[in-house]
Design a protein around this motif. Structure first.
Motif, PDB file in Angstrom:
ATOM      1  N   PHE A 323       0.870  -1.176   0.000  1.00  0.00           N
ATOM      2  CA  PHE A 323       0.000   0.000   0.000  1.00  0.00           C
ATOM      3  C   PHE A 323       0.903   1.220   0.000  1.00  0.00           C
ATOM      4  O   PHE A 323       1.779   1.362   0.861  1.00  0.00           O
ATOM      5  CB  PHE A 323      -0.909   0.010   1.233  1.00  0.00           C
ATOM      6  N   GLY A 324       0.716   2.104  -0.973  1.00  0.00           N
ATOM      7  CA  GLY A 324       1.560   3.285  -1.074  1.00  0.00           C
ATOM      8  C   GLY A 324       0.787   4.472  -1.588  1.00  0.00           C
ATOM      9  O   GLY A 324      -0.440   4.415  -1.783  1.00  0.00           O
ATOM     10  N   PRO A 325       1.473   5.592  -1.842  1.00  0.00           N
ATOM     11  CA  PRO A 325       0.794   6.815  -2.296  1.00  0.00           C
ATOM     12  C   PRO A 325      -0.028   6.622  -3.566  1.00  0.00           C
ATOM     13  O   PRO A 325      -1.063   7.275  -3.741  1.00  0.00           O
ATOM     14  CB  PRO A 325       1.965   7.783  -2.530  1.00  0.00           C
ATOM     15  N   GLU A 326       0.442   5.724  -4.465  1.00  0.00           N
ATOM     16  CA  GLU A 326      -0.313   5.515  -5.703  1.00  0.00           C
ATOM     17  C   GLU A 326      -1.685   4.908  -5.419  1.00  0.00           C
ATOM     18  O   GLU A 326      -2.663   5.168  -6.145  1.00  0.00           O
ATOM     19  CB  GLU A 326       0.481   4.647  -6.677  1.00  0.00           C
ATOM     20  N   LYS A 327      -1.789   4.098  -4.351  1.00  0.00           N
ATOM     21  CA  LYS A 327      -3.096   3.540  -3.986  1.00  0.00           C
ATOM     22  C   LYS A 327      -4.019   4.651  -3.466  1.00  0.00           C
ATOM     23  O   LYS A 327      -5.235   4.620  -3.693  1.00  0.00           O
ATOM     24  CB  LYS A 327      -2.918   2.455  -2.915  1.00  0.00           C
ATOM     25  N   VAL A 328      -3.447   5.604  -2.759  1.00  0.00           N
ATOM     26  CA  VAL A 328      -4.241   6.740  -2.279  1.00  0.00           C
ATOM     27  C   VAL A 328      -4.725   7.570  -3.467  1.00  0.00           C
ATOM     28  O   VAL A 328      -5.868   8.057  -3.491  1.00  0.00           O
ATOM     29  CB  VAL A 328      -3.429   7.609  -1.303  1.00  0.00           C
ATOM     30  N   THR A 329      -3.870   7.732  -4.469  1.00  0.00           N
ATOM     31  CA  THR A 329      -4.268   8.456  -5.684  1.00  0.00           C
ATOM     32  C   THR A 329      -5.460   7.777  -6.347  1.00  0.00           C
ATOM     33  O   THR A 329      -6.425   8.441  -6.755  1.00  0.00           O
ATOM     34  CB  THR A 329      -3.089   8.521  -6.660  1.00  0.00           C
ATOM     35  N   ALA A 330      -5.390   6.448  -6.463  1.00  0.00           N
ATOM     36  CA  ALA A 330      -6.505   5.703  -7.059  1.00  0.00           C
ATOM     37  C   ALA A 330      -7.770   5.881  -6.227  1.00  0.00           C
ATOM     38  O   ALA A 330      -8.877   6.029  -6.764  1.00  0.00           O
ATOM     39  CB  ALA A 330      -6.136   4.230  -7.177  1.00  0.00           C
ATOM     40  N   CYS A 331      -7.616   5.871  -4.905  1.00  0.00           N
ATOM     41  CA  CYS A 331      -8.762   6.061  -4.011  1.00  0.00           C
ATOM     42  C   CYS A 331      -9.368   7.448  -4.210  1.00  0.00           C
ATOM     43  O   CYS A 331     -10.593   7.617  -4.203  1.00  0.00           O
ATOM     44  CB  CYS A 331      -8.324   5.855  -2.566  1.00  0.00           C
ATOM     45  N   ARG A 332      -8.523   8.448  -4.406  1.00  0.00           N
ATOM     46  CA  ARG A 332      -9.014   9.814  -4.629  1.00  0.00           C
ATOM     47  C   ARG A 332      -9.836   9.900  -5.921  1.00  0.00           C
ATOM     48  O   ARG A 332     -10.859  10.587  -5.974  1.00  0.00           O
ATOM     49  CB  ARG A 332      -7.849  10.798  -4.669  1.00  0.00           C
ATOM     50  N   VAL A 333      -9.382   9.204  -6.954  1.00  0.00           N
ATOM     51  CA  VAL A 333     -10.137   9.176  -8.208  1.00  0.00           C
ATOM     52  C   VAL A 333     -11.520   8.574  -7.975  1.00  0.00           C
ATOM     53  O   VAL A 333     -12.545   9.101  -8.439  1.00  0.00           O
ATOM     54  CB  VAL A 333      -9.363   8.379  -9.273  1.00  0.00           C
ATOM     55  N   THR A 334     -11.571   7.459  -7.229  1.00  0.00           N
ATOM     56  CA  THR A 334     -12.852   6.811  -6.950  1.00  0.00           C
ATOM     57  C   THR A 334     -13.749   7.717  -6.116  1.00  0.00           C
ATOM     58  O   THR A 334     -14.951   7.846  -6.389  1.00  0.00           O
ATOM     59  CB  THR A 334     -12.619   5.475  -6.219  1.00  0.00           C
ATOM     60  N   CYS A 335     -13.176   8.361  -5.093  1.00  0.00           N
ATOM     61  CA  CYS A 335     -13.963   9.289  -4.283  1.00  0.00           C
ATOM     62  C   CYS A 335     -14.490  10.442  -5.143  1.00  0.00           C
ATOM     63  O   CYS A 335     -15.653  10.849  -5.014  1.00  0.00           O
ATOM     64  CB  CYS A 335     -13.115   9.841  -3.140  1.00  0.00           C
ATOM     65  N   GLY A 336     -13.645  10.966  -6.016  1.00  0.00           N
ATOM     66  CA  GLY A 336     -14.069  12.046  -6.895  1.00  0.00           C
ATOM     67  C   GLY A 336     -15.217  11.640  -7.795  1.00  0.00           C
ATOM     68  O   GLY A 336     -16.148  12.422  -8.039  1.00  0.00           O
ATOM     69  N   ALA A 337     -15.159  10.401  -8.296  1.00  0.00           N
ATOM     70  CA  ALA A 337     -16.249   9.913  -9.147  1.00  0.00           C
ATOM     71  C   ALA A 337     -17.549   9.828  -8.355  1.00  0.00           C
ATOM     72  O   ALA A 337     -18.624  10.180  -8.868  1.00  0.00           O
ATOM     73  CB  ALA A 337     -15.881   8.547  -9.718  1.00  0.00           C
ATOM     74  N   ARG A 338     -17.480   9.362  -7.100  1.00  0.00           N
ATOM     75  CA  ARG A 338     -18.693   9.241  -6.284  1.00  0.00           C
ATOM     76  C   ARG A 338     -19.276  10.613  -5.938  1.00  0.00           C
ATOM     77  O   ARG A 338     -20.487  10.774  -5.811  1.00  0.00           O
ATOM     78  CB  ARG A 338     -18.383   8.497  -4.977  1.00  0.00           C
ATOM     79  N   LEU A 339     -18.384  11.593  -5.780  1.00  0.00           N
ATOM     80  CA  LEU A 339     -18.817  12.924  -5.366  1.00  0.00           C
ATOM     81  C   LEU A 339     -19.111  13.848  -6.548  1.00  0.00           C
ATOM     82  O   LEU A 339     -19.536  14.990  -6.343  1.00  0.00           O
ATOM     83  CB  LEU A 339     -17.737  13.563  -4.484  1.00  0.00           C
ATOM     84  N   GLY A 340     -18.860  13.380  -7.777  1.00  0.00           N
ATOM     85  CA  GLY A 340     -19.045  14.230  -8.941  1.00  0.00           C
ATOM     86  C   GLY A 340     -18.008  15.327  -9.037  1.00  0.00           C
ATOM     87  O   GLY A 340     -18.275  16.390  -9.620  1.00  0.00           O
ATOM     88  N   ARG A 341     -16.799  15.070  -8.498  1.00  0.00           N
ATOM     89  CA  ARG A 341     -15.719  16.052  -8.515  1.00  0.00           C
ATOM     90  C   ARG A 341     -14.780  15.741  -9.679  1.00  0.00           C
ATOM     91  O   ARG A 341     -13.831  14.975  -9.547  1.00  0.00           O
ATOM     92  CB  ARG A 341     -14.951  16.017  -7.184  1.00  0.00           C
ATOM     93  N   ALA A 342     -15.054  16.352 -10.821  1.00  0.00           N
ATOM     94  CA  ALA A 342     -14.237  16.083 -12.008  1.00  0.00           C
ATOM     95  C   ALA A 342     -12.785  16.489 -11.781  1.00  0.00           C
ATOM     96  O   ALA A 342     -11.869  15.854 -12.306  1.00  0.00           O
ATOM     97  CB  ALA A 342     -14.802  16.836 -13.212  1.00  0.00           C
ATOM     98  N   ASP A 343     -12.555  17.538 -10.969  1.00  0.00           N
ATOM     99  CA  ASP A 343     -11.181  17.983 -10.739  1.00  0.00           C
ATOM    100  C   ASP A 343     -10.366  16.943  -9.994  1.00  0.00           C
ATOM    101  O   ASP A 343      -9.184  16.737 -10.266  1.00  0.00           O
ATOM    102  CB  ASP A 343     -11.167  19.313  -9.976  1.00  0.00           C
ATOM    103  N   TRP A 344     -10.973  16.231  -9.046  1.00  0.00           N
ATOM    104  CA  TRP A 344     -10.267  15.159  -8.344  1.00  0.00           C
ATOM    105  C   TRP A 344      -9.900  14.042  -9.311  1.00  0.00           C
ATOM    106  O   TRP A 344      -8.808  13.486  -9.252  1.00  0.00           O
ATOM    107  CB  TRP A 344     -11.137  14.576  -7.235  1.00  0.00           C
TER     108      TRP A 344
END
Length: 432
Positions: A323-344
């Motif tokens: 588990f590293g920073p790249e996994k957090v990046t992927a998680c941020r993309v998923t969170c952004g998709a759920r929240l409708g945050r295109a910038d994330w």
């Protein structure tokens, strides 16, 4: 234009310029692992802008720019495959050996795979079965042998449809239960409970991939109970966190958050750094499922900070994957998709696609497609969604197909563009 059509349209030029692949700059960039540079050089030779390439493969212009400037860092194979196919680049020049998905199989291949999967458990379990008669309990060798198939199946998940693995894993669970019933010592039963917890968690993951949420929830629940029986706080926290992750993706934010916090309580203040970093990412997903973007952002920032401070040593069991920073990046993309945050989503799309295997990347591609839709880029969104759907059909993943349907439902229009109609045609009649 589809990738196959784009490749065919360039075929004549590729033959005429075959000598281009011998260009010193391209060869040197390829040998160094600078595949983004290879793409940039070929794109410029094609007199194509970054925006044109991005539009063809479902990325923004800024994402193509980041791809070309990525240097020798890790690349997502899906992105490389799409760019190389559109530009007509030989796959080997961007580090791709074969365009045929490893998991693609049909006919006799399916039969051979099922025979092989059944054989994995039978071979690994031979020491257990031979030792059972006349023994009072399970020794360390038998327990190690029972763990072996779970590890093998987990690795096979990267290249094998979950439907092919599921029955083999269930058979392995029955074997573990049989050995546990024959064990007489409390210590043996506890150790066998830990083995059963690992296998049940894998069964939950496979059921989730098949789109069977009821079975997935039951298996994950069994994994948590077995970990408690084993008396292992770290395993219990990991399984509770895994169930929390599942519930967050299923949209049950409050339940996911409660499970993640319960996992923290089990570990107390002595939790290893990787557990803290991972659970923070799970909490971010839970907040996103609940629609709380501010809390999700705080959890993601804390998770990245913790992940960047992790030692380089392999993570402790039961964290079988790093588990590293790249996994957090992927998680941020998923969170952004759920929240409708295109910038994330669009700020981290290229880096996010460097993690996971083909099925996991397909799910991320669908999150990126959702980000494109939120930003009003419909054609790019469905170019990406079509790629992800093809992966889902190759691996017969119900989870990918259902997420593709969810992306489609977010677009409501009476006259969809051609890319959306092509996607609808591909999706029509799919039943897994």
């Amino acid at each position: 234009m589809r990738y196959g059509q784009a490749f065919g349209a360039m075929g004549t030029r590729n033959v005429g310029c075959a000598v281009m692949w011998q260009a010193t700059a391209i060869r040197e960039a390829s040998r160094a692992g600078g595949y983004g540079k290879v793409i940039e050089l070929v794109r410029q030779d094609r007199r194509m802008t970054q925006a044109q390439l991005g539009g063809a493969i479902g990325l923004s212009q800024s994402a193509v720019s980041r791809l070309e400037k990525r240097g020798t860092r890790t690349y997502g194979t899906d992105v490389l495959a799409a760019a190389s196919a559109h530009l007509g680049i030989p796959p080997t020049l961007v580090g791709l050996a074969d365009s045929r998905p490893q998991g693609q199989a049909n006919g006799d291949d399916d039969v051979d795979r099922r025979k092989f999967l059944g054989g994995v458990a039978a071979t690994a379990a031979t020491p257990v079965l031979a030792a059972l008669p006349g023994r009072a309990g399970a020794g360390g060798g038998e327990i190690a042998a029972l763990r072996l198939p779970t590890s093998a199946y987990r690795r096979l998940d990267a290249s094998t449809p979950s439907r092919d693995l599921s029955e083999a894993v269930k058979s392995h669970m029955r074997l573990i239960q049989s050995v546990t019933a024959a064990a007489t010592g409390e210590g043996d039963r506890n150790r066998l409970a830990a083995v059963g917890s690992e296998a049940a968690s894998l069964a939950g993951w496979l059921a989730w991939d098949m789109g069977d949420h009821g079975s997935a929830r039951a298996w994950y629940g069994s994994a948590v109970k077995a970990a408690r029986t084993a008396g292992d706080p770290l395993l219990t926290a990991y399984q509770a966190g895994s169930l929390a992750q599942f519930e967050a993706h299923a949209g049950n934010g409050a339940e996911a958050l409660n499970l993640a916090r319960r996992a923290r309580r089990v570990l107390g203040d002595l939790r290893p750094p990787v557990a803290d970093a991972w659970l923070l990412s799970v909490e971010a997903l839970a907040h996103a499922a609940h629609g709380d973007g501010r809390s999700a952002d705080r959890a993601l920032v804390a998770s990245r900070t913790a992940a960047e401070a992790l030692p380089e040593d392999p993570p402790p069991w039961p964290w079988v994957f790093s588990f590293g920073p790249e996994k957090v990046t992927a998680c941020r993309v998923t969170c952004g998709a759920r929240l409708g945050r295109a910038d994330w989503v669009l700020s981290d799309d290229v880096e996010a696609l460097t993690v996971g295997h083909a099925k996991q990347r397909a799910l991320l591609v669908l999150d990126i497609a959702a980000g494109h839709l939120a930003g009003g880029r419909v054609e790019s969104a469905f170019a990406l969604a079509r790629r992800a759907l093809d992966t889902g059909l190759t691996y017969r993943s119900g989870r990918i197909v259902e997420q593709a349907r969810a992306v489609r439902r977010t677009l409501t229009t009476g006259s969809p563009p051609r890319g959306v109609r092509d996607f609808d045609e591909r999706l029509h009649g799919v039943h897994l």
